[in-house]
Design a protein around this motif. Structure first.
Motif, PDB file in Angstrom:
ATOM      1  N   LYS A 193       0.873  -1.219  -0.020  1.00 16.43           N
ATOM      2  CA  LYS A 193       0.154   0.117  -0.061  1.00 16.43           C
ATOM      3  C   LYS A 193       1.028   1.322   0.047  1.00 16.43           C
ATOM      4  O   LYS A 193       2.003   1.220  -0.015  1.00 16.43           O
ATOM      5  CB  LYS A 193      -0.958  -0.025   1.275  1.00 16.43           C
ATOM      6  N   GLN A 274      -2.258   5.655   1.483  1.00 13.93           N
ATOM      7  CA  GLN A 274      -2.486   4.553   2.347  1.00 13.93           C
ATOM      8  C   GLN A 274      -3.543   3.802   2.545  1.00 13.93           C
ATOM      9  O   GLN A 274      -4.004   2.948   2.941  1.00 13.93           O
ATOM     10  CB  GLN A 274      -2.046   5.137   3.706  1.00 13.93           C
ATOM     11  N   CYS A 277      -4.703  -0.356  -1.525  1.00 12.13           N
ATOM     12  CA  CYS A 277      -3.827  -1.683  -1.518  1.00 12.13           C
ATOM     13  C   CYS A 277      -3.361  -1.887  -3.266  1.00 12.13           C
ATOM     14  O   CYS A 277      -4.381  -2.036  -3.886  1.00 12.13           O
ATOM     15  CB  CYS A 277      -4.370  -2.725  -1.120  1.00 12.13           C
ATOM     16  N   GLU A 308     -13.077  -6.919   8.094  1.00  9.71           N
ATOM     17  CA  GLU A 308     -12.599  -5.332   8.395  1.00  9.71           C
ATOM     18  C   GLU A 308     -12.311  -5.189   9.807  1.00  9.71           C
ATOM     19  O   GLU A 308     -12.805  -5.791  10.863  1.00  9.71           O
ATOM     20  CB  GLU A 308     -13.833  -4.330   8.156  1.00  9.71           C
ATOM     21  N   ILE A 309     -11.162  -4.490  10.095  1.00 13.30           N
ATOM     22  CA  ILE A 309     -10.637  -4.120  11.454  1.00 13.30           C
ATOM     23  C   ILE A 309     -11.536  -3.181  11.886  1.00 13.30           C
ATOM     24  O   ILE A 309     -11.332  -1.731  11.257  1.00 13.30           O
ATOM     25  CB  ILE A 309      -9.172  -3.910  11.529  1.00 13.30           C
ATOM     26  N   ASN A 311     -11.558  -0.247  13.965  1.00 12.06           N
ATOM     27  CA  ASN A 311     -10.928   0.855  14.625  1.00 12.06           C
ATOM     28  C   ASN A 311     -11.604   2.005  14.344  1.00 12.06           C
ATOM     29  O   ASN A 311     -12.686   1.984  14.329  1.00 12.06           O
ATOM     30  CB  ASN A 311      -9.394   0.944  14.200  1.00 12.06           C
ATOM     31  N   ASN A 315     -10.943  -0.906   8.344  1.00 15.16           N
ATOM     32  CA  ASN A 315      -9.679  -1.013   7.337  1.00 15.16           C
ATOM     33  C   ASN A 315      -9.487  -2.487   7.105  1.00 15.16           C
ATOM     34  O   ASN A 315      -9.609  -3.181   7.995  1.00 15.16           O
ATOM     35  CB  ASN A 315      -8.424  -0.190   7.757  1.00 15.16           C
ATOM     36  N   SER A 317      -6.050  -5.060   6.464  1.00 19.13           N
ATOM     37  CA  SER A 317      -4.586  -4.997   6.463  1.00 19.13           C
ATOM     38  C   SER A 317      -4.186  -5.858   5.268  1.00 19.13           C
ATOM     39  O   SER A 317      -4.815  -6.422   4.542  1.00 19.13           O
ATOM     40  CB  SER A 317      -4.088  -5.892   7.816  1.00 19.13           C
ATOM     41  N   LEU A 318      -2.871  -5.420   5.176  1.00 19.26           N
ATOM     42  CA  LEU A 318      -2.100  -6.098   3.858  1.00 19.26           C
ATOM     43  C   LEU A 318      -2.023  -7.677   4.084  1.00 19.26           C
ATOM     44  O   LEU A 318      -2.224  -8.528   3.241  1.00 19.26           O
ATOM     45  CB  LEU A 318      -0.747  -5.870   3.546  1.00 19.26           C
ATOM     46  N   GLY A 319      -1.813  -8.090   5.288  1.00 17.70           N
ATOM     47  CA  GLY A 319      -1.762  -9.451   5.740  1.00 17.70           C
ATOM     48  C   GLY A 319      -2.996 -10.369   5.370  1.00 17.70           C
ATOM     49  O   GLY A 319      -2.987 -11.450   4.746  1.00 17.70           O
TER      50      GLY A 319
END
Length: 601
Positions: A193, A274, A277, A308-309, A311, A315, A317-319
């Motif tokens: 990203k 950011q 991706c 989704e996380i 927060n 968002n 994650s790339l993982g």
């Protein structure tokens, strides 16, 4: 208009009263009186602030929006509500009157709002109360039919989109597929990203610079560049891992647009922020367009949202993307799947275009009826004439003026869809006709000649323009003094007729889209050169001469028209390259362009 219609300033007819904040202890959930914001009901009130029928006008926020209220209500503080003398004026007539003005254009300020004194100053003619009621009865009946047509068209539009999504789901979520499931990370050369320029101490700049792609630019299966940003070139030195390469798959990983995915299909030097991706597919294992369609399918969109996380802002994650397992058939099968999806998507896009144009036409029809109402021209008979639906034609002769007009209108429509309508005038319309006639191998009835502006048949195009103007479709109007060329101007029936044009052109749609795609970014001179090169190339083939680059340039530059000598050989060479890159190479099937005349376009 009858002589007994009297001119009045709106300030002498209505009063725009300020709304009030609704106290918390007066609010309720589902029962009670509607509490109106600038553009509709926002909540409910235990009791009404005003207990008579009225009109709500947006004061701030959605300034200028108009809503009819036929019972008690509470106007919130971002609104005006209308009071008037019901012995002289009909509520519905006043509602239609206010709806006929472009009230949002009266909004001013940083946070746009409407000063009621500007509305009060508007002058309007009003008939006697009985005539007002007669006009309202006609408008109500006509608008009921139009609103039903709008609702049906919107339903058809939604159904077309659902049909495409259903096809995507059946393609990528079929339990009968015996395809390998593999992690995206194992199928890509890079998954990464971008970052924020502020983190790097780098500024945004005007073009030229580094094209900076954000989540706003990544739509579903398309890039959206209505808004573009550029950053200093040193950004790429600090964040080199996310420099874009043509063919990269981009997906949004932050905010409300999570999961929207598109292929970066531009040649620009670019980077990402950011919220985006980048997935660079291994071309021997994963086809980029296959991955984009897969991630945009309803099933995989739901998978993304489930992961989704949560927060402060949702968002991914790339993982997650590196470990996301997807069905992966052999690469040749992926290409075949994408080809079939592309075919379905083009058909759906055509349907969407037709339905969107019909919605525009229906809304324009409302405004047309309102204009007739307030000019005293509205009768039950002419409403029937205006709203009558004509049966679509099954076919149109390709050598008719009507068919040529359809091609020009469709080309303009696609330019307008990309906010490029200002670049579409007579020159580009004429060159579109020439290229489509040759590439689609159809006869438009043209006899093109070598003109200063390229291959032209002015008389043929004039007949098409006359038909379009007389039919209320469109016309070309000369630009103001000092400006070269003509602008495309819509007629009163543009919405209905462009929808008909789209249907008539279905057999030639792919060719027309390819031509428009090439011509859209070009200015007048570039358009003239490209069309001249195409025609000169085709002439060589018809004459049995090998179309080498030198021969094409000589035919298009030295052997065409004296005006062509003002352009460099490099400009003609670039046009040859554009034709080759876009698959528009002549096959010697087009008409031979002869003679040398100068016809002003």
């Amino acid at each position: 208009m009858n002589d007994n219609w009297k001119t009045r300033k709106l300030g002498d007819v209505i009063s725009l009263e300020y709304g009030k904040p609704l106290p918390k202890d007066q609010r309720c959930s589902d029962k009670g009186y509607p509490a109106y914001g600038a553009n509709g009901v926002k909540t409910r009130a235990l009791k009404p602030y005003w207990n008579e029928p009225s009109i709500i006008v947006g004061r701030k926020g959605t300034a200028g929006a108009v809503n009819l209220v036929e019972g008690g209500f509470w106007p919130l503080d971002v609104t005006y509500y209308v009071t008037f003398d019901s012995s002289e004026y009909d509520l519905k007539f006043l509602f239609y009157t206010l709806s006929s003005f472009n009230l949002p254009s009266f909004a001013t300020g940083v946070k746009p709002g409407i000063n009621r004194n500007l509305v009060y100053a508007i002058e309007q003619k009003f008939p006697a109360l009985a005539e007002q009621k007669r006009i309202v009865a006609i408008l109500d009946e006509a608008f009921d039919g139009i609103d039903a047509a709008i609702a049906n068209t919107e339903k058809n539009l939604a159904n077309a989109r659902e049909l495409f999504e259903s096809y995507l789901n059946s393609t990528f979520n079929d339990p009968n597929h015996e395809w390998n499931q593999t992690d995206i990370g194992a199928l890509c050369e890079r998954v990464t990203k971008g970052s924020s320029p502020k983190w790097q101490g780098i500024n945004y700049v005007d073009e030229p610079g580094i094209l900076f792609v954000t989540s706003e630019n990544v739509g579903e299966n398309e890039l959206l560049f209505n808004k573009t940003k550029y950053v200093e070139e040193k950004f790429n030195k600090k964040d080199f891992k996310s420099i874009l390469k043509k063919g990269d798959v981009l997906t949004n990983i932050v905010g409300a647009s999570i999961g929207r995915t598109a292929v970066f299909d531009r040649d620009d030097l670019a980077n990402i922020n950011q919220a985006v991706c980048l997935m660079r597919c291994d071309p021997e294992r994963l086809f980029n367009y296959y991955l984009a369609y897969l991630l945009n399918s309803p099933f995989f969109k739901s998978v993304l949202h489930e992961n989704e996380i949560d927060n402060a802002r949702a968002n991914l994650s790339l993982g997650f993307f590196k470990n996301l397992r997807i069905p992966v058939p052999p690469i040749d099968k992926q290409v075949c799947i994408v080809s079939k999806i592309d075919e379905r998507r083009e058909k759906v896009q055509l349907l969407e275009s037709v339905y969107q144009q019909k919605l525009i036409a229906l809304k324009e029809l409302k405004q047309s009826l309102l204009q007739k109402a307030f000019s005293g021209e509205l009768t039950a008979n002419n409403v029937v004439e205006i709203t009558a639906q004509k049966q679509p034609k099954t076919s149109i002769d390709t050598n008719s003026p009507e068919f040529a007009a359809h091609i020009m209108a469709a080309a303009y429509h696609w330019h307008a869809s990309q906010s490029r309508e200002k670049t579409f005038g007579r020159v580009k319309a004429q060159k579109t006709l020439h290229l489509v006639e040759s590439l689609a191998n159809i006869d438009l009835g043209r006899q093109p000649i070598k003109d200063a502006a390229g291959p032209n048949d002015f008389q043929h195009m004039q007949r098409a323009e006359d038909w379009a103007r007389d039919s209320g479709f469109f016309e070309f109007v000369k630009r103001p003094t000092g400006q070269r060329g003509y602008d495309f101007r819509k007629g009163a029936r543009y919405g209905d007729l462009v929808a008909e044009a789209m249907q008539a052109l279905v057999p030639y749609e792919n060719v027309l889209k390819r031509v428009v795609k090439v011509l859209m970014p070009l200015n007048t001179a570039e358009t003239e050169i490209l069309a001249t090169v195409y025609a000169a190339w085709n002439n060589l083939l018809l004459e049995g001469i090998e179309p080498t680059e030198i021969a094409i340039i000589h035919e298009a530059r030295e052997n065409w028209h004296a005006d062509k000598l003002k352009y460099s050989e490099e400009q003609f060479r670039n046009a040859i390259s554009q034709l080759r890159q876009n698959g528009l190479v002549p096959q010697g099937r087009g008409k031979r362009v002869t003679g040398q005349e100068s016809l002003a376009l």
